[in-house]
Scaffold this motif. Sequence first.
Motif, PDB file in Angstrom:
ATOM      1  N   GLU A 177       8.485  11.634  -8.654  1.00  0.00           N
ATOM      2  CA  GLU A 177       7.346  11.088  -8.193  1.00  0.00           C
ATOM      3  C   GLU A 177       6.521  10.473  -9.713  1.00  0.00           C
ATOM      4  N   ARG A 218      -7.735  -0.480  -6.795  1.00  0.00           N
ATOM      5  CA  ARG A 218      -8.407   1.257  -5.833  1.00  0.00           C
ATOM      6  C   ARG A 218      -8.877   0.595  -4.698  1.00  0.00           C
ATOM      7  N   ARG A 255      -9.026   5.744  -0.933  1.00  0.00           N
ATOM      8  CA  ARG A 255      -8.340   6.607  -1.467  1.00  0.00           C
ATOM      9  C   ARG A 255      -6.487   6.120  -1.543  1.00  0.00           C
ATOM     10  N   ARG A 256      -6.732   4.804  -2.187  1.00  0.00           N
ATOM     11  CA  ARG A 256      -5.601   4.546  -2.216  1.00  0.00           C
ATOM     12  C   ARG A 256      -5.179   3.357  -2.992  1.00  0.00           C
ATOM     13  N   ASN A 257      -4.148   3.059  -3.318  1.00  0.00           N
ATOM     14  CA  ASN A 257      -3.194   1.902  -3.896  1.00  0.00           C
ATOM     15  C   ASN A 257      -2.857   0.442  -3.439  1.00  0.00           C
ATOM     16  N   THR A 258      -3.530  -0.874  -3.133  1.00  0.00           N
ATOM     17  CA  THR A 258      -2.656  -1.774  -2.787  1.00  0.00           C
ATOM     18  C   THR A 258      -2.220  -2.479  -3.889  1.00  0.00           C
ATOM     19  N   ARG A 265      -2.345  -2.982  -9.876  1.00  0.00           N
ATOM     20  CA  ARG A 265      -3.033  -1.921  -9.239  1.00  0.00           C
ATOM     21  C   ARG A 265      -4.523  -2.217  -9.043  1.00  0.00           C
ATOM     22  N   LEU A 301       2.802   4.850  -0.884  1.00  0.00           N
ATOM     23  CA  LEU A 301       2.105   6.046  -1.879  1.00  0.00           C
ATOM     24  C   LEU A 301       3.380   6.283  -2.369  1.00  0.00           C
ATOM     25  N   GLN A 355       1.048  -1.098  -0.067  1.00  0.00           N
ATOM     26  CA  GLN A 355       0.014  -0.041  -0.289  1.00  0.00           C
ATOM     27  C   GLN A 355       0.708   1.204   0.432  1.00  0.00           C
ATOM     28  N   ARG A 389       4.484   8.317  -4.190  1.00  0.00           N
ATOM     29  CA  ARG A 389       5.898   9.497  -3.969  1.00  0.00           C
ATOM     30  C   ARG A 389       7.074   9.193  -2.891  1.00  0.00           C
ATOM     31  N   ASP A 390       6.327   8.357  -2.039  1.00  0.00           N
ATOM     32  CA  ASP A 390       7.712   7.365  -1.408  1.00  0.00           C
ATOM     33  C   ASP A 390       8.498   6.578  -1.788  1.00  0.00           C
ATOM     34  N   GLN A 446       5.614   6.439 -11.504  1.00  0.00           N
ATOM     35  CA  GLN A 446       3.867   6.628 -12.104  1.00  0.00           C
ATOM     36  C   GLN A 446       4.329   6.130 -13.400  1.00  0.00           C
TER      37      GLN A 446
END
Length: 101
Positions: free
Chosen positions: A36, A56, A59-62, A54, A24, A22, A26-27, A40
């Motif tokens: 970033e 959804r 609000r997050r992707n797994t 991927r 992000l 999970q 950006r991380d 992507q």
Amino acid sequence: MAQWTFLTNHAHVLLCVAANPQILLRDVASLVGVTERAAQRIVSELEQEGYLTRERVGRRNTYRLNPDRPLRHPLDRGHHIGELLAVFSASDASEHAPSAA
């Protein structure tokens, strides 16, 4: 002197996702040392080639990896990403294991 590593950014992204499904983007970008947008793009390429999916969730992707996909370079085609992930997760575990005193 130019900086280089033995693993590609794609491999580093896979390792980040394997460690935290999970995570992000950006991380991922920060850990890998790319923008970033580059993170992507790499995730999109890996998804297009079937190395990850991927989903959804809110609000997050797994992310889910497909460990049976082969490595892409002709010299490595007899191996799959599950082997790569196993080697690095084993080394991570041994680094963090308590030492016998």
